[in-house]
Write an enzyme that holds these catalytic residues in place. Structure first.
Site, PDB file in Angstrom:
ATOM      1  N   LYS A  89       0.862  -1.184   0.000  1.00 39.29           N
ATOM      2  CA  LYS A  89       0.000   0.000   0.000  1.00 39.29           C
ATOM      3  C   LYS A  89       0.891   1.223   0.000  1.00 39.29           C
ATOM      4  O   LYS A  89       1.849   1.305   0.776  1.00 39.29           O
ATOM      5  CB  LYS A  89      -0.868  -0.025   1.273  1.00 39.29           C
ATOM      6  N   GLN A 110       7.405   3.906   3.700  1.00 41.61           N
ATOM      7  CA  GLN A 110       5.998   3.491   3.744  1.00 41.61           C
ATOM      8  C   GLN A 110       5.796   2.214   4.565  1.00 41.61           C
ATOM      9  O   GLN A 110       4.779   2.045   5.226  1.00 41.61           O
ATOM     10  CB  GLN A 110       5.496   3.293   2.306  1.00 41.61           C
ATOM     11  N   LYS A 125       5.261   1.761  -3.284  1.00 41.80           N
ATOM     12  CA  LYS A 125       5.169   3.128  -3.806  1.00 41.80           C
ATOM     13  C   LYS A 125       5.384   3.067  -5.311  1.00 41.80           C
ATOM     14  O   LYS A 125       6.038   2.142  -5.811  1.00 41.80           O
ATOM     15  CB  LYS A 125       6.255   4.002  -3.166  1.00 41.80           C
ATOM     16  N   GLY A 164      -2.997   8.227  -4.119  1.00 38.92           N
ATOM     17  CA  GLY A 164      -2.391   9.433  -4.686  1.00 38.92           C
ATOM     18  C   GLY A 164      -1.119   9.842  -3.960  1.00 38.92           C
ATOM     19  O   GLY A 164      -0.763   9.280  -2.924  1.00 38.92           O
ATOM     20  N   ASP A 165      -0.430  10.797  -4.511  1.00 42.41           N
ATOM     21  CA  ASP A 165       0.737  11.448  -3.891  1.00 42.41           C
ATOM     22  C   ASP A 165       0.925  12.734  -4.697  1.00 42.41           C
ATOM     23  O   ASP A 165      -0.032  13.203  -5.348  1.00 42.41           O
ATOM     24  CB  ASP A 165       1.977  10.531  -3.945  1.00 42.41           C
TER      25      ASP A 165
HETATM   26  P1  NDP Z   1       0.343  17.861  -4.188  1.00 42.31           P
HETATM   27  O1  NDP Z   1       0.775  17.526  -5.549  1.00 42.31           O
HETATM   28  O2  NDP Z   1      -1.096  18.043  -3.891  1.00 42.31           O
HETATM   29  O3  NDP Z   1       1.091  19.195  -3.684  1.00 42.31           O
HETATM   30  C1  NDP Z   1       2.478  19.278  -3.671  1.00 42.31           C
HETATM   31  C2  NDP Z   1       2.849  20.695  -3.263  1.00 42.31           C
HETATM   32  O4  NDP Z   1       4.246  20.767  -3.038  1.00 42.31           O
HETATM   33  C3  NDP Z   1       2.529  21.710  -4.355  1.00 42.31           C
HETATM   34  O5  NDP Z   1       2.235  22.947  -3.772  1.00 42.31           O
HETATM   35  C4  NDP Z   1       3.857  21.764  -5.119  1.00 42.31           C
HETATM   36  O6  NDP Z   1       4.060  22.972  -5.808  1.00 42.31           O
HETATM   37  C5  NDP Z   1       4.836  21.668  -3.986  1.00 42.31           C
HETATM   38  N1  NDP Z   1       6.110  21.119  -4.456  1.00 42.31           N
HETATM   39  C6  NDP Z   1       6.333  19.938  -5.066  1.00 42.31           C
HETATM   40  N2  NDP Z   1       7.637  19.803  -5.374  1.00 42.31           N
HETATM   41  C7  NDP Z   1       8.233  20.934  -4.936  1.00 42.31           C
HETATM   42  C8  NDP Z   1       9.558  21.403  -4.959  1.00 42.31           C
HETATM   43  N3  NDP Z   1      10.540  20.666  -5.487  1.00 42.31           N
HETATM   44  N4  NDP Z   1       9.815  22.616  -4.410  1.00 42.31           N
HETATM   45  C9  NDP Z   1       8.835  23.350  -3.875  1.00 42.31           C
HETATM   46  N5  NDP Z   1       7.538  22.969  -3.831  1.00 42.31           N
HETATM   47  C10 NDP Z   1       7.255  21.779  -4.356  1.00 42.31           C
HETATM   48  O7  NDP Z   1       0.984  16.717  -3.244  1.00 42.31           O
HETATM   49  P2  NDP Z   1       0.555  16.282  -1.786  1.00 42.31           P
HETATM   50  O8  NDP Z   1       0.116  17.455  -1.004  1.00 42.31           O
HETATM   51  O9  NDP Z   1      -0.319  15.106  -1.904  1.00 42.31           O
HETATM   52  O10 NDP Z   1       1.951  15.747  -1.219  1.00 42.31           O
HETATM   53  C11 NDP Z   1       2.885  16.606  -0.555  1.00 42.31           C
HETATM   54  C12 NDP Z   1       3.844  15.752   0.265  1.00 42.31           C
HETATM   55  O11 NDP Z   1       3.108  14.981   1.223  1.00 42.31           O
HETATM   56  C13 NDP Z   1       4.676  14.747  -0.520  1.00 42.31           C
HETATM   57  O12 NDP Z   1       5.941  14.604   0.099  1.00 42.31           O
HETATM   58  C14 NDP Z   1       3.891  13.450  -0.350  1.00 42.31           C
HETATM   59  O13 NDP Z   1       4.707  12.301  -0.499  1.00 42.31           O
HETATM   60  C15 NDP Z   1       3.432  13.604   1.095  1.00 42.31           C
HETATM   61  N6  NDP Z   1       2.297  12.795   1.471  1.00 42.31           N
HETATM   62  C16 NDP Z   1       1.091  12.919   0.828  1.00 42.31           C
HETATM   63  C17 NDP Z   1       0.021  12.155   1.222  1.00 42.31           C
HETATM   64  C18 NDP Z   1      -1.335  12.343   0.645  1.00 42.31           C
HETATM   65  O14 NDP Z   1      -2.277  11.758   1.185  1.00 42.31           O
HETATM   66  N7  NDP Z   1      -1.517  13.134  -0.390  1.00 42.31           N
HETATM   67  C19 NDP Z   1       0.162  11.129   2.267  1.00 42.31           C
HETATM   68  C20 NDP Z   1       1.446  11.132   2.935  1.00 42.31           C
HETATM   69  C21 NDP Z   1       2.463  11.919   2.510  1.00 42.31           C
HETATM   70  P3  NDP Z   1       3.853  23.016  -7.418  1.00 42.31           P
HETATM   71  O15 NDP Z   1       2.376  22.991  -7.619  1.00 42.31           O
HETATM   72  O16 NDP Z   1       4.508  24.263  -7.835  1.00 42.31           O
HETATM   73  O17 NDP Z   1       4.527  21.791  -7.957  1.00 42.31           O
END
Ligand code: NDP
Length: 444
Positions: A89, A110, A125, A164-165
């Protein structure tokens, strides 16, 4: 300790150039030293060598056609890391930076995160170096269909259940699910994060951000404090960042900053989340727009400046290695007391060390952001039981899980003589169950 050092040395030799994977493995195995010391039988069973080697790595070609008729090819990955305690997962990430090292670091994390939730889910993943930015809905759909055409051979509701991620939200999960159902002719819970109309769970969208804040709230409560009146800086402006902001605000904190990969916004009056949601969720536009719509708000090009904003609590919620040693020093200098990792591995090893030496309460990702996958597991339970729980029911379970994880890692840290070191505590608490399952299942 020689055994841990040897496993880390071999891992670096056998997986050259995989910097993120090395970093995650180093953090995890260092945290596990006290457990390994107590269990010499693990070395004989080559338990750590098996733990850091994925059970299976699938890499595949993803060809797709853009709106102008041009053909593109991306790389697709699914790392099925460890199924000792349940089906694999873990999410799918679509971002141009995706490579095998990143997917492996996420997969390894994970395993322990899923174990910490207390639910029966193994670790995996996947993702692609596809960049969803600037693509039309039809292009996104064609890409997702091509990706799933291959992936569907390797997953299943009792085998591997992706979610998702970064870059994979409700829209992408919908297209992926549609293609899976079309090819396999089964409507089952093979993906989580599905829409409510086709088997999704309430609270899944909010779960990671809400869960993060529930854990911070518990850490504060255990120190006789609360979120009321606290100043919070959140990085990112995606799924996790938005719902961490929402819950922090509901609990009385003031969130003053957010960013995307171009730059950050600072609103000393407190972020207006309805404006952010309109920009990021509805218009899929840039965060810079916020400063044009809200009087008094500032926009600054570049991300790094966000860590210079004084705050009580920092919640990095964007991506790996956002906070390095220097950023951590700046945060400490400006008075940060709590750091909760919403993103995966957002703090470098140097950054963690700075926080811990300064006595900052540091809540590591595998514990602090486990609310997303925990709610995914609740979605799986609802799917197989053909049930649908209310928002309040799921939210209550999520909060219970986050509070439990906090106390499990706190207890584990105390038990192994590293009180307050939640990095070690989370690694130990997660690993114990996986190790017990692996030992019981023989050499597999
Ligand atoms: P989203 O795609 O919804 O959002 C990602 C955010 O981070 C966007 O604002 C993006 O900006 C920004 N971002 C991505 N890469 C960079 C970078 N290199 N520098 C600066 N900003 C960056 O993703 P999530 O919110 O789902 O995920 C965010 C984090 O949380 C990740 O590490 C993910 O693995 C982790 N996570 C997510 C879960 C979930 O349920 N969604 C569960 C557990 C962990 P821009 O739009 O400009 O790319």
């Amino acid at each position: 300790m020689q055994y841990v050092d040897k496993v880390l040395r071999d891992l670096k030799k056998k997986n050259p150039g995989e910097a993120e994977f090395h970093q995650a493995a180093t953090e995890i195995l260092n945290g596990l030293r006290p457990v390994i010391e107590k269990h010499p039988e693990f070395e004989k069973a080559a338990l750590l060598e098996r733990f850091v080697e994925p059970e299976r790595v699938v890499m595949f070609r993803v060809p797709w056609v853009d709106d102008k008729g041009k053909v593109h090819v991306n790389k697709g990955y699914r790392v099925q890391f460890n199924s000792a305690i349940g089906p694999y997962k873990g999410g799918l990430r679509f971002h141009p930076s995706v490579n095998l090292s990143i997917i492996k670091f996420l997969g390894l994390e994970q395993i322990l995160k899923n174990s910490l939730t207390g639910l029966p889910i193994g670790g995996g993943k996947g993702g692609s170096d596809f960049d969803p930015k600037g693509k039309s809905d039809n292009e996104i759909m064609r890409f997702c269909q091509s990706f799933m055409t291959e992936l569907c051979r390797h997953i299943g509701q009792d085998t591997d259940v992706p979610a998702g991620d970064i870059g994979v939200g409700g829209r992408e999960v919908g297209y992926l699910f549609g293609q899976y159902k079309r090819i396999r002719n089964e409507h089952v819970g093979v993906l989580t994060g599905r829409g409510l109309a086709y088997g999704g769970s309430l609270v899944r969208t909010e779960a990671t951000g809400y869960g993060l804040v529930y854990m911070v709230e518990e850490a504060l409560k255990c120190r006789g404090d609360s979120l009321k009146g606290k100043t919070v800086v959140v990085s990112g402006s995606g799924n996790v960042a938005i719902y961490a902001t929402e819950k922090a605000q509901q609990l009385g904190a003031k969130v003053v900053a957010l960013y995307d990969s171009n730059g950050y916004i600072y609103d000393k009056n407190g972020i207006q989340l309805d404006v952010v949601k309109q920009i990021k969720e509805v218009e899929r536009a840039r965060i810079k727009e916020y400063a044009q719509r809200v009087a008094g708000a500032e926009y600054h090009e570049g991300c790094k400046g966000i860590w210079g904003i004084p705050c009580d609590i920092a919640l990095p919620c964007a991506t790996q290695n956002e906070i390095d040693g220097k950023d951590a020093e700046l945060l400490v200098k400006n008075g940060v007391k709590y750091v909760g990792e919403g993103a995966n591995m957002p703090t470098t090893l140097e950054g963690i060390s700075v926080f811990q030496k300064a006595g900052v309460v540091f809540l590591p990702a595998k514990a602090a952001n486990a609310g997303g996958v925990a709610t995914s597991a609740l979605e799986m339970a609802q799917s197989s039981g053909r049930m649908f729980w209310t928002f309040e029911e799921v939210d209550k379970k999520l909060k219970g899980i986050m509070v439990n994880i906090y106390h499990n890692m706190d207890d584990a840290a105390k038990e192994y003589g590293v009180e307050g070191d939640y990095v070690a505590g989370a690694n130990i608490a997660g690993f114990k169950k996986v190790a017990a399952a692996m030992m019981a299942q023989g050499v597999v």
